[in-house]
Design a protein around this motif. Structure first.
Motif, PDB file in Angstrom:
ATOM      1  N   GLU A  22      45.657  43.563  24.606  1.00  0.00           N
ATOM      2  CA  GLU A  22      45.457  42.698  25.768  1.00  0.00           C
ATOM      3  C   GLU A  22      45.668  43.440  27.079  1.00  0.00           C
ATOM      4  OE1 GLU A  22      44.426  39.298  27.778  1.00  0.00           O
ATOM      5  OE2 GLU A  22      44.262  39.754  25.642  1.00  0.00           O
ATOM      6  N   ARG A  73      50.287  31.139  30.328  1.00  0.00           N
ATOM      7  CA  ARG A  73      49.466  31.582  29.187  1.00  0.00           C
ATOM      8  C   ARG A  73      48.164  32.224  29.641  1.00  0.00           C
ATOM      9  NH1 ARG A  73      45.344  30.117  25.890  1.00  0.00           N
ATOM     10  NH2 ARG A  73      44.803  28.309  27.171  1.00  0.00           N
ATOM     11  N   GLY A  81      49.084  35.512  31.913  1.00  0.00           N
ATOM     12  CA  GLY A  81      49.956  36.539  31.357  1.00  0.00           C
ATOM     13  C   GLY A  81      51.178  36.813  32.205  1.00  0.00           C
ATOM     14  N   THR A 119      44.186  38.229  35.764  1.00  0.00           N
ATOM     15  CA  THR A 119      45.339  38.164  34.874  1.00  0.00           C
ATOM     16  C   THR A 119      46.232  39.383  35.076  1.00  0.00           C
ATOM     17  OG1 THR A 119      44.321  39.376  33.041  1.00  0.00           O
ATOM     18  CG2 THR A 119      43.870  36.998  33.190  1.00  0.00           C
ATOM     19  N   ARG A 120      47.382  39.335  34.436  1.00  0.00           N
ATOM     20  CA  ARG A 120      48.318  40.463  34.545  1.00  0.00           C
ATOM     21  C   ARG A 120      47.688  41.756  34.042  1.00  0.00           C
ATOM     22  NH1 ARG A 120      54.656  40.459  32.838  1.00  0.00           N
ATOM     23  NH2 ARG A 120      55.119  42.599  33.448  1.00  0.00           N
TER      24      ARG A 120
END
Length: 541
Positions: free
Chosen positions: A61, A217, A220, A268-269
């Motif tokens: 991820e 969620r 992240g 996202t992260r």
């Protein structure tokens, strides 16, 4: 004391760690001697290392793309060289700590560091035992010590990050404890945590004050990462901050009315981009003087992708029905024309007529009829697709075969000055595929890429296969001039950039991949065009 100097804290810590594992100059010497035997294996170890990572959701991820993976492989090779070379001093400690901080920043779980060290340790042991004989024992000891040093330093960075986050959370708690408890109880009683939408609360300066479980969620990011941070800077991609970011800040400050719906994106992260449909609700309250704007978000990434596939499938089905009827009506007259050309040739031969112009004219008619017949057959392939015949198929073998066929069948010399490369994983993937149909797709993509690279006087075409946790990724990349427009409807039937193209090759490829429950897309700019095919891996058990 004259001439004394303060010893930096990190130097003292490093010395303490080295003393604890008994790492000394003799160990450094064994590692230096081991490097000559191990260094030729470093690229292979790096390939196997990242192939293993692709099998795990949590580690995979953090990747943002294949270019990042290749950079990471090169970094891993440099790291293996460094741990065999030293010097094991202050700079060495700082470099390892820097790697650990990068792991913290991208959100790599600690457990993967332990498993990573195990993979490297076993690989080094195997090399030592296979090349050094009796000297393998002290080398194994030195390897074990230096890897323990690396792990200890990296774990210190996780500890430092944990302490910093805990101190920050503690500081926030001390500042807000009087007012926050009552507000928090009220918010969570409203089932914010159970909602399947992102709920983000902002203050008048667009700083995040509320972040629910779904938001964690999707992004992240944990609450300890985001609370107290600017919404625009932390979540919006840079290219839309000027527009969408200004809107959010104006609504939070009360300078503009809230937007009913805002089709936007978030980062996202791990650096990936997700499509999000936001509803901005400006709701200042005397009971809560902090949160004045609620941004309620719905992740629409999968929904948008599905809608695009449905639209494409409907378009293909409609055109396919038309193509089937048209092909049927054309095929019968073509067969009759072909038969009469044969009769004409025989009649001229019996009459002894061998006029070159007449013979050439008949041959042209025959060739054009054959070309039309092949076009009709391609129409029917598109309009009446055959059911898939799925069977376990080796992706590596399939790619190697397709590359050979593409080069061998380059009859018109379009790729004469084009180099075809195959970039395959060290571990094979076996998928349930219709190998003939997937081969048809890859051949089409390879031949198109060879023509594109050849049109620029030569270049390189790469067929690449990679493993994701639940998907196989097949890519065809060329360094040709690129597609004129990145928004060109190249998967639409009858759309072609070639003067003599039918415009059905990529439409058929799209249908085949869709029938396999996969996806196909492309990215293009001058000097690089990349077609990406994603196929599902059906895990057993």
């Amino acid at each position: 004391m004259v001439g004394s100097r303060a010893v930096p804290a990190h130097e003292t810590l490093f010395d303490e760690i080295k003393r604890y594992v008994r790492f000394d100059d003799e160990d450094a010497g064994w590692l230096a001697a081991f490097r000559a035997h191990a260094e030729p294996h470093f690229p292979r170890i790096a390939d196997e290392f990242y192939d293993r990572i692709r099998e795990h959701e949590g580690a995979h991820e953090v990747f943002t793309g294949e270019e990042q993976v290749e950079r990471l492989k090169r970094s891993l090779v440099r790291w293996m060289t460094r741990i065999c070379t030293g010097p094991y001093d202050d700079a060495y400690f700082d470099e390892t700590a820097k790697i650990g901080r990068i792991h913290v920043r991208v959100g790599l779980p600690q457990r993967y560091m332990f498993t990573a060290m195990t993979l490297i340790r076993l690989a080094f042991y195997e090399i030592a035992e296979g090349t050094l004989g009796a000297q393998a024992i002290p080398v194994r000891s030195a390897v074990s010590k230096v890897l323990d040093l690396e792990l200890a330093i990296m774990l210190e960075t996780y500890r430092d990050d944990f302490l910093a986050r805990a101190q920050r959370a503690e500081r926030l708690d001390r500042e807000e404890v009087g007012r926050t408890l009552a507000r928090t109880e009220h918010r969570y009683k409203s089932a914010v945590e159970l909602a399947r939408v992102l709920v983000v609360g902002l203050d008048a300066h667009a700083v995040v004050r509320l972040f629910n479980r779904e938001a964690e969620r999707i992004t992240g990011l944990g609450r300890e990462d985001i609370l107290g941070m600017p919404f625009v800077e932390m979540l919006l991609p840079e290219e839309i901050r000027a527009d969408h970011g200004a809107l959010v800040e104006d609504v939070a400050a009360g300078r503009r009315a809230g937007a009913d719906l805002l089709e936007s994106s978030l980062r996202t992260r791990a650096g990936k981009i997700r499509d999000v449909r936001w509803q901005l609700a400006y709701a200042p309250s005397a009971a809560d003087d902090e949160v004045v704007l609620f941004a309620i978000g719905q992740d629409t990434t999968d929904e948008n992708a599905l809608a695009a596939r449905v639209r494409q499938s409907e378009k293909l089905a409609a055109v396919g029905t038309l193509a089937a009827g048209l092909a049927h009506e054309i095929r019968n007259p073509l067969n009759g024309a072909q038969l009469h050309v044969t009769f004409l040739e025989r009649g001229l031969a019996r009459a002894g007529m061998n006029d070159p112009d007449t013979v050439e004219a008949i041959q042209v008619v025959r060739d054009e009829i054959r070309r039309l017949s092949e076009l009709v057959s391609e129409f029917l392939d598109f309009a009446r697709p055959k059911p898939l015949v799925l069977k376990p198929t080796s992706v590596v073998s399939l790619c190697e075969r397709v590359a050979r066929v593409a080069v061998a069948s380059d009859g018109d010399g379009a790729g004469t000055h084009v180099e075809v490369k195959v970039d395959l994983p060290s571990t094979d993937m076996v998928l349930d595929l219709d190998p003939g149909r997937i081969e048809q797709v890859l051949l089409n993509l390879l031949r198109n890429a060879m023509e594109a690279a050849g049109s620029a006087g030569g270049g390189t075409v790469t067929l690449r296969a990679r493993r994701k946790p639940r998907h196989a990724l097949l890519e065809v990349e060329d360094d040709g001039p690129g597609v004129a427009s990145p928004d060109a409807p190249i998967f639409d039937p009858f759309y072609s950039t070639k003067p003599d193209g039918t415009g059905l090759g990529l439409a058929i490829a799209h249908r085949i991949i869709t029938d396999h429950e996969g996806t196909i897309d492309f990215q293009s700019r001058p000097g690089k065009t990349l077609f990406r095919v994603t196929l599902p891996i059906r895990l057993s058990g």
